[in-house]
Design an enzyme around this catalytic site. Structure first.
Site, PDB file in Angstrom:
ATOM      1  N   HIS A   1     -14.186  -2.107  11.938  1.00 29.02           N
ATOM      2  CA  HIS A   1     -15.239  -1.211  11.414  1.00 29.02           C
ATOM      3  C   HIS A   1     -16.146  -2.317  12.085  1.00 29.02           C
ATOM      4  O   HIS A   1     -16.389  -3.312  12.018  1.00 29.02           O
ATOM      5  CB  HIS A   1     -15.352  -1.362  10.095  1.00 29.02           C
TER       6      HIS A   1
ATOM      7  N   TYR B   1     -24.782   0.448  12.522  1.00 31.43           N
ATOM      8  CA  TYR B   1     -23.475   0.583  13.587  1.00 31.43           C
ATOM      9  C   TYR B   1     -24.066   0.004  14.822  1.00 31.43           C
ATOM     10  O   TYR B   1     -23.439  -0.093  15.907  1.00 31.43           O
ATOM     11  CB  TYR B   1     -22.959   1.954  13.792  1.00 31.43           C
TER      12      TYR B   1
HETATM   13  C1  DQA Z   1     -17.004   2.875   9.848  1.00 26.68           C
HETATM   14  C2  DQA Z   1     -17.384   2.726   8.372  1.00 26.68           C
HETATM   15  C3  DQA Z   1     -16.834   4.244   7.677  1.00 26.68           C
HETATM   16  O1  DQA Z   1     -16.988   3.912   6.326  1.00 26.68           O
HETATM   17  C4  DQA Z   1     -17.481   5.227   8.325  1.00 26.68           C
HETATM   18  O2  DQA Z   1     -17.416   6.199   7.783  1.00 26.68           O
HETATM   19  C5  DQA Z   1     -17.807   5.215   9.789  1.00 26.68           C
HETATM   20  C6  DQA Z   1     -17.773   3.958  10.766  1.00 26.68           C
HETATM   21  C7  DQA Z   1     -17.388   1.464  10.815  1.00 26.68           C
HETATM   22  O3  DQA Z   1     -17.073   0.993  11.856  1.00 26.68           O
HETATM   23  O4  DQA Z   1     -18.154   0.507  10.099  1.00 26.68           O
HETATM   24  O5  DQA Z   1     -17.796   6.127  10.426  1.00 26.68           O
HETATM   25  O6  DQA Z   1     -15.507   2.881  10.297  1.00 26.68           O
END
Ligand code: DQA
Length: 149
Positions: free
Chosen positions: A99, A22
Site C-alpha cells: 500500500h 498517494y
Molecule cells: C491503498 C489503500 C486503500 O485503502 C485504498 O482504497 C487504495 C489505495 C494504498 O495503496 O494506500 O485504493 O491500497
C-alpha cells in the site's frame, strides 16, 4: 523469474489521485521503476491494472504456471474482496501486499485487510517505495524458498 504486479481499482489515476495520500508518481513510473529493480534482481515483472475485480481474478489465474510470485496492491478491494483473496490462494502463488499509504493510520475500515493474514509480507506507508521494498522482499524470499513461505 517472473513476478506478477497487480494493481487494483483507481490506481490507474496515481499521480493525479489524492496526491497528499498517494504521492505524485504515476502508475507507469512505478511500473518502470519495478522493471529496473527486477532486472537488477535477476527477475522480470508482468504488470496489470484493472478497475474490475473479475479482470484482476482472471489475471491472477493466468499467472498460474507463469509467475513465481505476486506483488499486489488491491486498492479498495483490500478491505472488501473475499474473491480476490481466494484467487491468490487458489493459484498457490506467494504474494506480498503493498500500500502506498499507511492504511493503519487512516479510517478504521482500512485497518482490516482480506489479504494480510495469508500474505508472505505486507508493506504499507512508504509511497511508491512500498512497491520496491515489497519487490525486494518477495524476490529474496523466493530465492530462499520457492514456495515463498
Ligand atoms: C491503498 C489503500 C486503500 O485503502 C485504498 O482504497 C487504495 C489505495 C494504498 O495503496 O494506500 O485504493 O491500497
Amino acid at each position: 523469474m517472473v513476478i506478477g504486479v497487480v494493481h487494483g481499482p483507481n490506481l490507474n489515476l496515481l499521480g493525479a489521485r489524492e496526491p497528499d495520500k498517494y504521492g505524485v508518481a504515476t502508475l507507469d513510473e512505478i511500473n518502470a521503476s519495478l522493471a529496473v529493480l527486477a532486472a537488477e534482481l535477476g527477475a522480470t515483472v508482468d504488470c496489470v491494472q484493472s478497475n474490475h475485480e473479475g479482470t484482476l481474478i482472471d489475471a491472477i489465474h493466468a499467472g498460474r504456471g507463469r509467475w513465481a510470485g505476486v506483488l499486489i496492491n488491491p486498492g479498495g478491494l483490500t478491505h472488501s474482496s473475499v474473491a480476490l483473496r481466494d484467487a491468490l490462494l487458489a493459484v498457490g502463488l506467494p504474494f506480498v501486499e503493498v500500500h502506498l499509504s499507511n492504511v493503519h493510520a487512516r479510517e478504521p475500515f482500512r485497518r482490516h485487510s482480506y489479504f494480510s493474514d495469508v500474505a508472505t509480507g505486507v508493506v504499507s506507508g512508504f509511497g511508491a517505495v512500498s512497491y520496491t521494498l515489497g519487490l525486494r522482499g518477495l524476490v529474496a524470499r523466493l530465492a530462499s524458498s520457492p514456495a515463498g513461505r
